[in-house]
Design a protein around this motif. Structure first.
Motif, mmCIF file in Angstrom:
data_model
loop_
_atom_site.group_PDB
_atom_site.id
_atom_site.type_symbol
_atom_site.label_atom_id
_atom_site.label_comp_id
_atom_site.label_asym_id
_atom_site.label_seq_id
_atom_site.Cartn_x
_atom_site.Cartn_y
_atom_site.Cartn_z
ATOM 1 N N GLY A 247 0.816 -1.211 0.000
ATOM 2 C CA GLY A 247 0.000 0.000 0.000
ATOM 3 C C GLY A 247 0.845 1.254 0.000
ATOM 4 O O GLY A 247 0.513 2.251 -0.660
ATOM 5 N N LEU A 248 1.968 1.228 0.710
ATOM 6 C CA LEU A 248 2.854 2.396 0.776
ATOM 7 C C LEU A 248 3.422 2.725 -0.605
ATOM 8 O O LEU A 248 3.442 3.891 -1.022
ATOM 9 C CB LEU A 248 3.978 2.117 1.780
ATOM 10 N N TRP A 249 3.881 1.710 -1.332
ATOM 11 C CA TRP A 249 4.441 1.959 -2.661
ATOM 12 C C TRP A 249 3.395 2.570 -3.590
ATOM 13 O O TRP A 249 3.679 3.529 -4.306
ATOM 14 C CB TRP A 249 4.962 0.647 -3.253
ATOM 15 N N VAL B 184 15.516 -1.620 2.583
ATOM 16 C CA VAL B 184 15.573 -1.581 1.114
ATOM 17 C C VAL B 184 14.532 -0.604 0.560
ATOM 18 O O VAL B 184 14.835 0.229 -0.309
ATOM 19 C CB VAL B 184 15.356 -2.996 0.530
ATOM 20 N N SER B 185 13.301 -0.674 1.068
ATOM 21 C CA SER B 185 12.250 0.224 0.585
ATOM 22 C C SER B 185 12.567 1.671 0.934
ATOM 23 O O SER B 185 12.347 2.573 0.110
ATOM 24 C CB SER B 185 10.897 -0.176 1.184
ATOM 25 N N TYR B 186 13.079 1.892 2.140
ATOM 26 C CA TYR B 186 13.448 3.264 2.512
ATOM 27 C C TYR B 186 14.531 3.801 1.579
ATOM 28 O O TYR B 186 14.447 4.929 1.080
ATOM 29 C CB TYR B 186 13.924 3.310 3.957
ATOM 30 N N PRO C 89 8.280 3.391 5.769
ATOM 31 C CA PRO C 89 8.531 1.972 6.070
ATOM 32 C C PRO C 89 8.778 1.678 7.542
ATOM 33 O O PRO C 89 8.288 0.666 8.066
ATOM 34 C CB PRO C 89 9.768 1.644 5.218
ATOM 35 N N GLY C 90 9.540 2.539 8.233
ATOM 36 C CA GLY C 90 9.846 2.280 9.637
ATOM 37 C C GLY C 90 8.606 2.311 10.513
ATOM 38 O O GLY C 90 8.383 1.423 11.346
ATOM 39 N N GLY C 91 7.775 3.337 10.331
ATOM 40 C CA GLY C 91 6.548 3.424 11.100
ATOM 41 C C GLY C 91 5.591 2.298 10.761
ATOM 42 O O GLY C 91 4.894 1.771 11.637
ATOM 43 N N LEU C 92 5.561 1.908 9.485
ATOM 44 C CA LEU C 92 4.730 0.780 9.062
ATOM 45 C C LEU C 92 5.167 -0.500 9.762
ATOM 46 O O LEU C 92 4.339 -1.282 10.234
ATOM 47 C CB LEU C 92 4.822 0.621 7.550
#
Length: 416
Positions: free
Chosen positions: A58-60, A220-222, A304-307
């Motif tokens: 969802g974030l992406w 990786v996402s961050y 990403p971190g908060g997720l």
């Protein structure tokens, strides 16, 4: 809000240490050893990873300006395709097939929303319905006949899938037949020392390789989204696609790429369910985790971190239900009461007396409940993960900032 922005890794580690100390105190007072046991931490990871992967999907999508509430349907597609390939060719092929199944759902969502301008919510709901109906049809068509049926398949389940390999650290967690030092410390139930040992053992004992891959997706996402030109282009499409277009960004291409990645991550979450959590496909297996993943993404403020933190929170409350039921959740009443006292003091210091009063009243109510009971009713225990979702979203809603163009229709060359 500025104070929150200044928090760095040492601050978060200090907060985590404080929460561990509080959990240790709660465990000693109530005698609920499962609050910080390695088994609970293992269960928390197993339950949190599919939520995290769905939320990361969802974030992406939303960082590119596309709302994706079809994550649940993409997860469902990932469970079926992962199980279908997994029982025939092995779990890692099943993982790849699950990613492909979710990406197919993402492609449908991208075609509908990006190319044809369909309302994002309508498209997401349609994909959820499509994923559920299609997999139920395919399960009866493929798993209930021939060799698949002989292996244990049926109209609503697949044959068993070989689980993905699990690893343990030598010496610390008993890997390779070596001593289990952390396990020995945990069994003593010493204040804080045993709790820390339990948490560390839960993170290093019998961890699936796919869980390790999922955890690596946080940095990786961050890195990709915030430290690469590709990530900058994706995020610019979610903030102002027309400005991005004026700078030469191919907005349609970026949106398609982000939504495909989103679907692939949701499909990976589904594949995790059939190769790690329970090595078999079953109808209704996702159990709303795609929607909880969206809640975790919102709680994490689209980062990403908060997720990851939100996913671990939801996974932990669910693990309480799985491990020790009412006794462990009863201990958490005291834990939450103490946190609310701290919230009340903080709000009073900020002269927000209404919020402080509400927090204090809630703290007193939970403390009275804790002192007046020995266990939490089973109905509330099973509902606790969903209740946590609602409470976290309510408390976090005031500090959130979604991408500015999230959910807005974009057409190349149109005036804003």
């Amino acid at each position: 809000m500025n104070a929150v922005k200044k928090l760095r890794l040492p601050h978060y580690l200090l907060i985590a240490a404080g929460l561990l100390v509080l959990l240790s105190l709660v465990r000693v007072v109530d005698g609920a050893n499962d609050v910080t046991s390695s088994g609970t931490v293992e269960a928390m990871l197993r339950l949190a990873v599919p939520i995290f992967l769905a939320g990361l999907g969802g974030l992406w999508a939303e960082r590119a300006g596309v709302i994706n509430i079809g994550l649940e349907g993409m997860m469902i597609l990932g469970t079926w395709t992962g199980a279908w390939a997994g029982y025939q060719w092995g779990p890692w092929i099943g993982v790849l097939a699950g990613i492909a199944g979710g990406a197919l759902g993402g492609l449908l969502h991208a075609v509908a929303t990006v190319s044809f301008g369909v309302d994002h919510i309508v498209s997401g709901v349609a994909i959820n319905i499509l994923g559920l109906g299609l997999t139920q049809f395919l399960a009866g068509l493929v798993f209930n006949v021939g060799h698949a049926k002989e292996l244990g398949g049926g109209p609503r389940q697949s044959p068993p899938v070989d689980p993905i390999t699990k690893i343990s650290l030598p010496v610390l967690s008993g890997g390779g037949g070596t001593p289990d030092w952390l396990g020995s410390l945990e069994k003593h139930h010493w204040f804080l020392v045993s709790d820390l040992a339990g948490v560390l053992r839960g993170l290093t004992h019998q961890m699936s390789l796919l869980t390790l891959v999922a955890l690596l997706l946080v940095p990786v996402s961050y890195f990709v989204l915030w430290r690469t030109p590709f990530g900058l282009r994706v995020r610019s499409c979610g903030e102002d696609p027309y400005a991005a277009e004026s700078l030469g960004v191919r907005v349609y291409r970026m949106k398609y790429a982000a939504v495909l990645i989103s679907g692939g991550l949701a499909g990976l979450a589904g594949a995790f369910l059939v190769t790690v959590a329970a090595p078999i496909y079953q109808d209704g297996q996702t159990a709303g985790r795609g929607f909880i993943g969206l809640a975790a993404m919102i709680f994490g403020n689209w980062r990403p971190g908060g997720l990851a933190a939100g996913s671990l929170l939801f996974g932990y409350t669910d693990a309480m239900n799985v491990r020790d039921g009412g006794q462990a959740v009863h201990a958490l009443l005291l834990f939450v009461a103490v946190l609310l006292v701290a919230v009340a003091a903080w709000q009073a210091w900020r002269r927000s007396f209404l919020a402080a009063g509400l927090a204090a009243v809630a703290a007193v109510g939970l403390l009275v409940w804790f002192l007046d009971s020995d266990v939490v009713p089973g109905e509330l225990v099973s509902f606790s993960p969903h209740l946590t979702t609602l409470l976290v979203l309510a408390l976090a809603s005031q500090r959130l900032r979604m991408p500015a163009a999230d959910g807005l229709r974009y057409r190349r060359g149109e005036a804003r």
